[in-house]
Design an enzyme around this catalytic site. Sequence first.
Site, PDB file in Angstrom:
ATOM      1  N   SER A 179     -37.171  46.536  13.400  1.00  0.00           N
ATOM      2  CA  SER A 179     -36.936  47.930  13.772  1.00  0.00           C
ATOM      3  C   SER A 179     -35.969  48.648  12.848  1.00  0.00           C
ATOM      4  CB  SER A 179     -36.424  47.995  15.213  1.00  0.00           C
ATOM      5  OG  SER A 179     -35.251  47.236  15.372  1.00  0.00           O
ATOM      6  N   HIS A 207     -43.019  48.642  16.820  1.00  0.00           N
ATOM      7  CA  HIS A 207     -43.188  49.542  15.679  1.00  0.00           C
ATOM      8  C   HIS A 207     -44.494  49.333  14.926  1.00  0.00           C
ATOM      9  CE1 HIS A 207     -39.086  50.892  16.262  1.00  0.00           C
ATOM     10  NE2 HIS A 207     -38.802  49.627  16.498  1.00  0.00           N
ATOM     11  N   LYS A 239     -42.881  54.817  21.445  1.00  0.00           N
ATOM     12  CA  LYS A 239     -42.820  55.074  20.009  1.00  0.00           C
ATOM     13  C   LYS A 239     -44.117  55.742  19.550  1.00  0.00           C
ATOM     14  CE  LYS A 239     -38.970  52.169  19.775  1.00  0.00           C
ATOM     15  NZ  LYS A 239     -38.477  50.861  20.159  1.00  0.00           N
TER      16      LYS A 239
HETATM   17  C1  LIG Z   1     -37.501  50.323  21.014  1.00  0.00           C
HETATM   18  C2  LIG Z   1     -37.668  48.861  21.011  1.00  0.00           C
HETATM   19  C3  LIG Z   1     -37.683  48.138  22.197  1.00  0.00           C
HETATM   20  C4  LIG Z   1     -37.342  48.763  23.517  1.00  0.00           C
HETATM   21  O1  LIG Z   1     -38.375  49.549  23.983  1.00  0.00           O
HETATM   22  P1  LIG Z   1     -38.013  50.679  25.062  1.00  0.00           P
HETATM   23  O2  LIG Z   1     -39.326  51.012  25.671  1.00  0.00           O
HETATM   24  O3  LIG Z   1     -37.416  51.789  24.291  1.00  0.00           O
HETATM   25  O4  LIG Z   1     -37.061  50.053  26.022  1.00  0.00           O
HETATM   26  C5  LIG Z   1     -37.958  46.791  22.140  1.00  0.00           C
HETATM   27  N1  LIG Z   1     -38.175  46.180  20.972  1.00  0.00           N
HETATM   28  C6  LIG Z   1     -38.150  46.843  19.797  1.00  0.00           C
HETATM   29  C7  LIG Z   1     -38.419  46.104  18.532  1.00  0.00           C
HETATM   30  C8  LIG Z   1     -37.872  48.203  19.787  1.00  0.00           C
HETATM   31  O5  LIG Z   1     -37.807  48.843  18.641  1.00  0.00           O
END
Ligand SMILES: *Cc1c(COP(=O)(O)O)cnc(C)c1O
Length: 388
Positions: A179, A207, A239
Site C-alpha cells: 500500500s 490495491h 478503494k
Molecule cells: C486500506 C487497506 C485496508 C483496510 O481497508 P478498509 O476497508 O479501509 O478498512 C486493508 N489492507 C490494505 C492493504 C489497505 O490498503
Amino acid sequence: MAIDDILLPALAERRAQQLYRSRRSVASAQGPELIVDGKSYLAFCSNDYLGFANHPEVIAAFQRAADEYGVGSGASHLVCGHSALHQQLEEALAEFTGRPRALLFSTGYMANLGAITALLGKDDFIFEDKLNHASLLDAGLLSGARFQRFLHNDIDNLESRLARADGGRKLIAVDGVFSMDGDCAPLPELAELAERHDAWLMVDDAHGIGVLGARGAGCAEFFNLSERQLPILMGTLGKAFGTFGAFVAGSEALIETLVQFARSYIYTTALPPAVAAASLKSLQLMQRESWRREHLQQLIQRFRRGAEQIGLQLCASQTAIQPLLIGDAGAALRWSEQLAARGIWISAIRPPTVPANSARLRITLSAAHSEAQIDRLLMALSEVANSL
Ligand SMILES: *Cc1c(COP(=O)(O)O)cnc(C)c1O
C-alpha cells in the site's frame, strides 16, 4: 495524575518528532479537484483509482437502494441485517473473483482481523511480509499464532522460516500490492512455496482489485492464481470500488468457517444495504469500462517518464501507487506544504505508517485524472525539487 497531564507530553513529543497528524475538512465530493478552506486543490492521494466514488451511476444506485431499503442495515448479518442486496453483491464478487463464495465485511481492517483470527490460534504459525498493511499485522498478533515477519518480498528469507516451522497450521499473508510502495508481492513464487511447505496463502488485494488483471479482478487474475493456489483472497470496496466495505473470497468451507467464527463479522452491524447496491454498480462499471484501467495505465507511464526527465527517484511500481521517497519526516512535510502552496494536495506519509527514515509522498493516480493534470503535477514537483 489527571489523564491530560499524561497525554499532553506524549502528544508534544510526537509533534517534536514531526510525526503529528492532523486532518483537513474536505468540502467537496472525492475527485481530482478537492475544495479545502475555500481553496481548490488538485489531489493525488486518494485511493479512488477508477473514479467511482462520485460516479453518477454509482450515486443513483445508492439513492435508489436507500429509497427502498432505508439507511441503516439494522443489525448484524446473522441477526436480521443481511439484505438481498448484500446477498447479490456477495454472489457477484464470487463470480468476479472466480471463487465459489465471497463474504462481505464492514471494512478491510475487520476482514483481515476476522479471517486470520478465525483460522489461526496459538498452536499455529503466521508468516507476514515486513511491509504488510497494519491490519494484517494486527490480525496476526491478535490471533495468538507464532508470528514471523519476513524481509520484504524475500522468498529465501520466508523459505528458511517455513522450513523451521513445525506442527500446526501455517498461513502466509501478504499485501498483493503494497500500500505504501506500490510494488506487487511475488505471488506465483509464494503460491509455489506455500504448496511445498503445506502452508495456506492469503492475499490482501486492497490495491489490486479493480486495477490489475484484464477484467480488473486483481492480483489473482493478473497472476492467474486458482482458488487452490490462493485459497484466501481478500479485497476492499473503499478503494477502486469507490464505496465502502470489504470481502473475503474462497471455498464454501472457508466462507462458512468465517460466518461461524470470525468475530469481526459476527459482532458488528452489516453495511448499509445502499452501500452494497453502490458497490454492485461499481462492479458492473469496472467490468464494462475497461478503458478506465487502460487510461490509468497510460497516466502511470506518462508520470513515470516525466518524473525520470526531471530527475525524481520513484519506487519500482507499475501500479496506481507511485511514491516519491523523501526520507526525513520533516522534509516530507515541507514537500507537501510546498506542493499545497502550488495547489497540489499530496499528504506526507511518515512513520509509523512507513519504516523510520522512509517518509514519502504517496502519489496516487486515478482514471479520473487527465493527462494535463499529470503534467501539472510534474511541473509542481519539478519546481519544489528545485526550491528545496
Ligand atoms: C486500506 C487497506 C485496508 C483496510 O481497508 P478498509 O476497508 O479501509 O478498512 C486493508 N489492507 C490494505 C492493504 C489497505 O490498503
